[in-house]
Design a protein around this motif. Structure first.
Motif, PDB file in Angstrom:
ATOM      1  N   GLY A   1       0.693  -1.057   0.049  1.00 24.35           N
ATOM      2  CA  GLY A   1      -0.011  -0.102   0.102  1.00 24.35           C
ATOM      3  C   GLY A   1       0.822   1.352  -0.078  1.00 24.35           C
ATOM      4  N   LEU A   2       1.955   1.287   0.712  1.00 23.43           N
ATOM      5  CA  LEU A   2       2.868   2.344   0.837  1.00 23.43           C
ATOM      6  C   LEU A   2       3.524   2.676  -0.585  1.00 23.43           C
ATOM      7  CD1 LEU A   2       4.398   2.011   4.496  1.00 23.43           C
ATOM      8  CD2 LEU A   2       2.708   3.779   3.619  1.00 23.43           C
ATOM      9  N   SER A   3       3.863   1.426  -1.099  1.00 25.11           N
ATOM     10  CA  SER A   3       4.592   1.581  -2.481  1.00 25.11           C
ATOM     11  C   SER A   3       3.528   2.237  -3.428  1.00 25.11           C
ATOM     12  CB  SER A   3       4.967   0.117  -2.939  1.00 25.11           C
ATOM     13  OG  SER A   3       6.005  -0.371  -1.989  1.00 25.11           O
ATOM     14  N   VAL A   4       2.292   1.631  -3.341  1.00 23.80           N
ATOM     15  CA  VAL A   4       1.272   2.233  -4.402  1.00 23.80           C
ATOM     16  C   VAL A   4       1.192   3.555  -4.262  1.00 23.80           C
ATOM     17  CG1 VAL A   4      -1.135   2.088  -5.044  1.00 23.80           C
ATOM     18  CG2 VAL A   4       0.408  -0.087  -5.033  1.00 23.80           C
ATOM     19  N   LEU A   5       1.171   4.203  -2.807  1.00 23.94           N
ATOM     20  CA  LEU A   5       0.767   5.577  -2.488  1.00 23.94           C
ATOM     21  C   LEU A   5       2.073   6.373  -2.918  1.00 23.94           C
ATOM     22  CD1 LEU A   5      -0.742   7.603  -0.936  1.00 23.94           C
ATOM     23  CD2 LEU A   5       0.456   7.121   1.069  1.00 23.94           C
ATOM     24  N   LEU A   6       3.350   5.976  -2.853  1.00 23.07           N
ATOM     25  CA  LEU A   6       4.493   6.519  -3.283  1.00 23.07           C
ATOM     26  C   LEU A   6       4.368   6.622  -4.610  1.00 23.07           C
ATOM     27  CD1 LEU A   6       7.165   7.612  -2.293  1.00 23.07           C
ATOM     28  CD2 LEU A   6       8.204   5.286  -2.825  1.00 23.07           C
ATOM     29  N   LEU A   7       4.265   5.734  -5.338  1.00 22.84           N
ATOM     30  CA  LEU A   7       4.105   5.787  -6.842  1.00 22.84           C
ATOM     31  C   LEU A   7       2.925   6.733  -7.442  1.00 22.84           C
ATOM     32  CD1 LEU A   7       4.889   4.392  -9.719  1.00 22.84           C
ATOM     33  CD2 LEU A   7       2.997   2.671  -9.326  1.00 22.84           C
ATOM     34  N   ILE A   8       1.924   6.673  -6.763  1.00 28.17           N
ATOM     35  CA  ILE A   8       0.917   7.471  -7.349  1.00 28.17           C
ATOM     36  C   ILE A   8       1.340   9.154  -6.935  1.00 28.17           C
ATOM     37  CG2 ILE A   8      -1.780   8.210  -6.717  1.00 28.17           C
ATOM     38  CD1 ILE A   8      -2.167   5.279  -6.565  1.00 28.17           C
ATOM     39  N   ARG A   9       1.736   9.317  -5.750  1.00 29.18           N
ATOM     40  CA  ARG A   9       1.832  10.628  -5.188  1.00 29.18           C
ATOM     41  C   ARG A   9       3.293  11.293  -5.638  1.00 29.18           C
ATOM     42  NH1 ARG A   9       0.257  15.366  -4.466  1.00 29.18           N
ATOM     43  NH2 ARG A   9       1.000  16.352  -2.722  1.00 29.18           N
ATOM     44  N   LEU A  10       4.289  10.575  -5.725  1.00 33.71           N
ATOM     45  CA  LEU A  10       5.647  11.089  -5.964  1.00 33.71           C
ATOM     46  C   LEU A  10       6.315  10.727  -7.432  1.00 33.71           C
ATOM     47  CD1 LEU A  10       6.983  11.055  -2.554  1.00 33.71           C
ATOM     48  CD2 LEU A  10       6.240  12.967  -3.842  1.00 33.71           C
ATOM     49  N   GLY A  11       5.902   9.672  -7.945  1.00 34.83           N
ATOM     50  CA  GLY A  11       6.197   8.861  -9.400  1.00 34.83           C
ATOM     51  C   GLY A  11       6.967   7.796  -9.245  1.00 34.83           C
ATOM     52  N   LEU A  12       7.449   7.317 -10.259  1.00 32.11           N
ATOM     53  CA  LEU A  12       8.278   6.248 -10.616  1.00 32.11           C
ATOM     54  C   LEU A  12       9.386   6.210 -10.248  1.00 32.11           C
ATOM     55  CD1 LEU A  12       8.229   3.279 -11.576  1.00 32.11           C
ATOM     56  CD2 LEU A  12       8.783   4.350 -13.762  1.00 32.11           C
ATOM     57  N   LEU A  13      10.176   7.518 -10.249  1.00 30.66           N
ATOM     58  CA  LEU A  13      11.418   7.460  -9.913  1.00 30.66           C
ATOM     59  C   LEU A  13      11.595   7.389  -8.242  1.00 30.66           C
ATOM     60  CD1 LEU A  13      14.547   8.245 -10.470  1.00 30.66           C
ATOM     61  CD2 LEU A  13      13.977  10.765 -10.379  1.00 30.66           C
TER      62      LEU A  13
END
Length: 78
Positions: free
Chosen positions: A5-17
């Motif tokens: 869940g944190l990984s998906v949140l990080l991907l959505i909010r801050l991006g792939l990099l």
């Protein structure tokens, strides 16, 4: 489950990099032999890994400022 869940949140909010960098940092911290004992035979590898991760973090901080001064101009002028 929470990590996903944190990984998906990080991907959505801050991006792939940001997600890739967090995985690289996590991998390095999990697999580098970290020690605070300087006499251990792997202390130089530990220090090199810590310094490498710190250098990457400091460079990313400097780049994120976008040319602005690190310590802010008005604070130092007073």
């Amino acid at each position: 489950m929470i990590l996903n869940g944190l990984s998906v949140l990080l991907l959505i909010r801050l991006g792939l990099l940001a997600l890739v960098v967090s995985f690289v940092f996590g991998f390095c911290l999990m697999h580098l032999p970290l020690t605070t004992q300087g006499s251990a035979w792997y202390a130089d590898i530990s220090l090199a890994g810590i310094l490498l991760l710190a250098a990457i973090a400091l460079y990313a901080f400097y780049i994120s400022l976008g040319g602005r001064p690190i310590f802010g101009g008005p604070v130092l002028e007073d």
